[in-house]
Design a protein around this motif. Structure first.
Motif, short mmCIF file in Angstrom:
data_model
loop_
_atom_site.label_atom_id
_atom_site.label_comp_id
_atom_site.label_asym_id
_atom_site.label_seq_id
_atom_site.Cartn_x
_atom_site.Cartn_y
_atom_site.Cartn_z
N ALA A 79 -10.94 2.20 0.45
CA ALA A 79 -10.04 3.02 -0.47
C ALA A 79 -10.66 2.40 -2.14
CB ALA A 79 -8.73 2.82 -0.56
N CYS A 80 -10.83 0.71 -2.36
CA CYS A 80 -11.11 0.53 -3.64
C CYS A 80 -9.23 0.20 -4.27
CB CYS A 80 -11.91 1.10 -4.71
SG CYS A 80 -13.31 0.70 -3.38
N LEU A 81 -8.52 0.33 -3.84
CA LEU A 81 -7.18 0.23 -4.72
C LEU A 81 -6.48 -1.04 -4.60
CD1 LEU A 81 -5.71 3.91 -2.47
CD2 LEU A 81 -6.57 3.03 -4.98
N PRO A 82 -5.73 -0.95 -5.94
CA PRO A 82 -5.10 -1.97 -5.27
C PRO A 82 -4.47 -2.48 -4.60
CG PRO A 82 -4.20 -0.77 -6.82
CD PRO A 82 -5.87 -0.18 -6.55
N ALA A 83 -4.28 -3.69 -3.89
CA ALA A 83 -3.26 -4.70 -2.48
C ALA A 83 -1.38 -4.31 -3.50
CB ALA A 83 -3.02 -5.40 -2.73
N LEU A 84 -0.54 -3.20 -2.48
CA LEU A 84 0.68 -3.38 -3.21
C LEU A 84 1.20 -4.32 -2.98
CD1 LEU A 84 1.57 -0.15 -0.31
CD2 LEU A 84 0.98 0.09 -2.52
N LEU A 85 2.39 -4.57 -4.15
CA LEU A 85 3.23 -5.76 -3.98
C LEU A 85 4.15 -5.89 -2.96
CD1 LEU A 85 4.12 -5.14 -7.82
CD2 LEU A 85 2.84 -6.66 -6.66
N PRO A 86 4.33 -6.95 -2.06
CA PRO A 86 5.24 -7.95 -1.35
C PRO A 86 6.45 -6.17 -1.50
CG PRO A 86 4.29 -9.77 -1.67
CD PRO A 86 3.73 -8.86 -3.21
N THR A 87 7.45 -6.17 -2.74
CA THR A 87 8.42 -5.61 -2.38
C THR A 87 8.33 -4.35 -2.30
OG1 THR A 87 7.97 -4.96 -4.91
CG2 THR A 87 9.60 -7.22 -4.41
N SER A 88 6.73 -4.17 -1.91
CA SER A 88 6.77 -2.11 -0.91
C SER A 88 6.35 -2.39 0.04
CB SER A 88 5.55 -1.89 -2.56
OG SER A 88 6.05 -2.11 -3.56
N LEU A 89 5.50 -3.53 0.17
CA LEU A 89 5.65 -3.34 1.87
C LEU A 89 7.06 -4.75 2.36
CD1 LEU A 89 1.67 -3.21 1.90
CD2 LEU A 89 3.35 -1.95 2.73
N ALA A 90 7.91 -4.25 2.74
CA ALA A 90 9.26 -5.12 2.71
C ALA A 90 9.77 -5.35 3.94
CB ALA A 90 9.95 -5.26 1.94
N THR A 91 9.47 -3.42 4.26
CA THR A 91 11.06 -3.34 5.73
C THR A 91 9.47 -2.52 6.39
OG1 THR A 91 10.79 -1.31 4.44
CG2 THR A 91 12.39 -3.28 3.85
N GLN A 92 10.01 -2.49 8.11
CA GLN A 92 9.18 -2.19 8.85
C GLN A 92 8.60 -0.57 7.85
OE1 GLN A 92 10.82 -0.83 12.46
NE2 GLN A 92 9.56 -0.75 13.25
N ALA A 93 10.08 0.57 7.35
CA ALA A 93 9.98 1.05 7.72
C ALA A 93 9.16 2.18 6.01
CB ALA A 93 11.53 2.06 6.73
N GLN A 94 9.24 0.90 5.22
CA GLN A 94 7.79 0.88 3.92
C GLN A 94 6.59 1.06 4.55
OE1 GLN A 94 9.57 -2.33 1.91
NE2 GLN A 94 10.37 -1.04 -0.35
N ILE A 95 5.90 0.17 5.73
CA ILE A 95 5.12 -0.51 5.76
C ILE A 95 4.31 0.99 6.62
CG2 ILE A 95 3.86 -1.88 7.74
CD1 ILE A 95 5.58 -4.14 6.81
N LEU A 96 5.14 1.53 7.53
CA LEU A 96 4.93 2.47 8.67
C LEU A 96 4.69 3.99 7.43
CD1 LEU A 96 7.60 2.17 11.27
CD2 LEU A 96 4.77 2.09 11.55
N ALA A 97 5.90 3.89 6.79
CA ALA A 97 5.41 5.24 5.33
C ALA A 97 4.03 4.95 5.10
CB ALA A 97 5.97 5.15 4.61
N GLU A 98 3.39 3.72 4.51
CA GLU A 98 2.21 3.69 3.76
C GLU A 98 1.16 3.52 4.83
OE1 GLU A 98 -0.68 2.60 1.28
OE2 GLU A 98 1.78 3.55 0.95
#
Length: 383
Positions: free
Chosen positions: A297-316
């Motif tokens: 991908a060569c993309l930047p990492a997401l901030l912790p606030t964007s991967l804070a919940t199970q729903a956010q992580i599964l969506a990503e």
């Protein structure tokens, strides 16, 4: 097995949001893209026919390999490969048809449901791994029988992770994924005599939709890995050209390392280990450079606030699977699992393929075609 790989990729790709029919394609391909199928269409007939050809060949090897004067190492390799590709064929069938036949050579073939088929697939993969582990190397088998750059053990482990995920068996999925060497890219090779079947079907009938590029984050290097060329009009959406399947001899992955990494992330997320899941997602996002034989991908990492919940992580995770696993045949199953199938969906317009007329004409036990398909409202199709 290699010759039939397109029969898993193109039907689900047309029915989902990955592939489209260009001008001049047969009506059956244009119809499939719109979610309209007939029992005689290639998208219906070819997966059934080609997968059961593979299964018949695997059955012949499993039944007869021990009766041939082979060395123990060679016999073990052949059996391991046969169990693996039988499992892979049945696993692909259960992602395309609502019910399938496990033993096509039975006097009275029996159609079984998805759960029964999935249990069978996982058992075959366990047997394949047992055979693969009997010997650390196999001189004759490794040198002159198995295809070049086809990693037998890694492919078995990746398939175990894939089908444990489908069964929502997260401990098993994580264990198998952790055992895969993700530095290895296992592929099916092709040649001028044995042509890449995805390239072959893309010459006239099927091309990638440009929507992958349009929906991607700016700078996602996987777009260029998958797509190239000018945008042209398609049946429903604009189309482009495959990059990695642009030649007759291009290899086809048996799995991408990114799939294994995302299975690990999903297993962590579904077992409550959210920091580990978030780290794995960001690892997939930020992989960059190095070899060009796999998507990165060569993309930047997401901030912790964007991967804070199970729903956010599964969506990503599902978002990343869309780009890592483009044109592998796995997208349709993901859309079912997300509950986004409907007659008017932009993601997938059907739950399942119809049963082919060739099977219905010879087997009175063929079930009725899936009811209420396509569904009128968003559905997970019972998976």
């Amino acid at each position: 097995y290699g010759a039939g790989m397109s029969s898993f990729v193109f039907p689900g790709g047309l029915i989902s949001d990955e592939l489209g029919a260009p001008a001049g394609a047969l009506q059956s391909y244009s119809d499939a893209e719109a979610g309209a199928l007939a029992e005689t269409y290639d998208a219906v007939e070819l997966p059934w026919r080609s997968h059961y050809q593979k299964i018949k060949t695997a059955n012949d090897l499993i039944a007869n390999a021990t009766g041939v004067e082979l060395g123990d190492e060679t016999q073990s390799g052949i059996l391991s490969l046969a169990y693996l590709l039988k499992a892979a064929s049945l696993g692909e069938l259960l992602q395309q048809y609502q019910q399938i036949i496990l033993d096509p050579e039975a006097a009275t073939p029996v159609f079984v449901d998805r759960a029964t088929a999935l249990t069978n697939v996982r058992g075959l993969l366990d047997t394949a791994l047992t055979q693969a582990n009997l010997f650390p190397t196999r001189t004759e088998f490794d040198a002159s029988i198995i295809a070049r750059n086809f990693s037998l053990r890694n492919t078995i482990l990746a398939m175990q992770a894939r089908y444990a995920r489908l069964a929502n068996d997260w401990p098993a999925a994580l264990a198998a994924a952790n055992a895969v060497d993700t530095a290895v890219v296992s592929v099916m090779p092709f040649s001028d005599q044995a042509v890449n079947p995805i390239f072959d079907v893309s010459v006239t009938y099927v091309r990638p939709r440009d929507t992958l590029r349009v929906a991607a984050e700016a700078g996602d290097a996987r777009v260029a890995f998958h797509l190239t060329g000018a945008t042209v009009a398609g049946n429903i959406r604009p189309l482009r050209t495959f990059t990695q399947f642009a030649t007759r001899t291009a290899p086809v992955p048996l799995y991408w390392p990114g799939e294994v990494m995302l299975i690990k992330a999903e297993a962590y997320a579904n077992s409550g280990q959210l920091p580990l899941a978030a780290d794995q997602v960001n690892y997939v996002r930020t992989r960059c450079g190095g070899t060009t034989v796999q998507p990165r991908a060569c993309l930047p990492a997401l901030l912790p606030t964007s991967l804070a919940t199970q729903a956010q992580i599964l969506a990503e995770i599902y978002n990343q699977r869309k780009y890592e696993l483009f044109a592998t045949g796995l997208r349709w199953e993901d859309i079912r699992r997300l509950g986004l199938v409907s007659a008017t969906s932009a993601y997938a317009k059907r739950c399942w393929l119809l049963y082919p007329v060739s099977e219905r004409n010879t087997d009175p036990a063929v079930p009725a075609n899936p009811a209420s398909d396509p569904p009128a409202t968003f559905s997970s199709c019972g998976v």
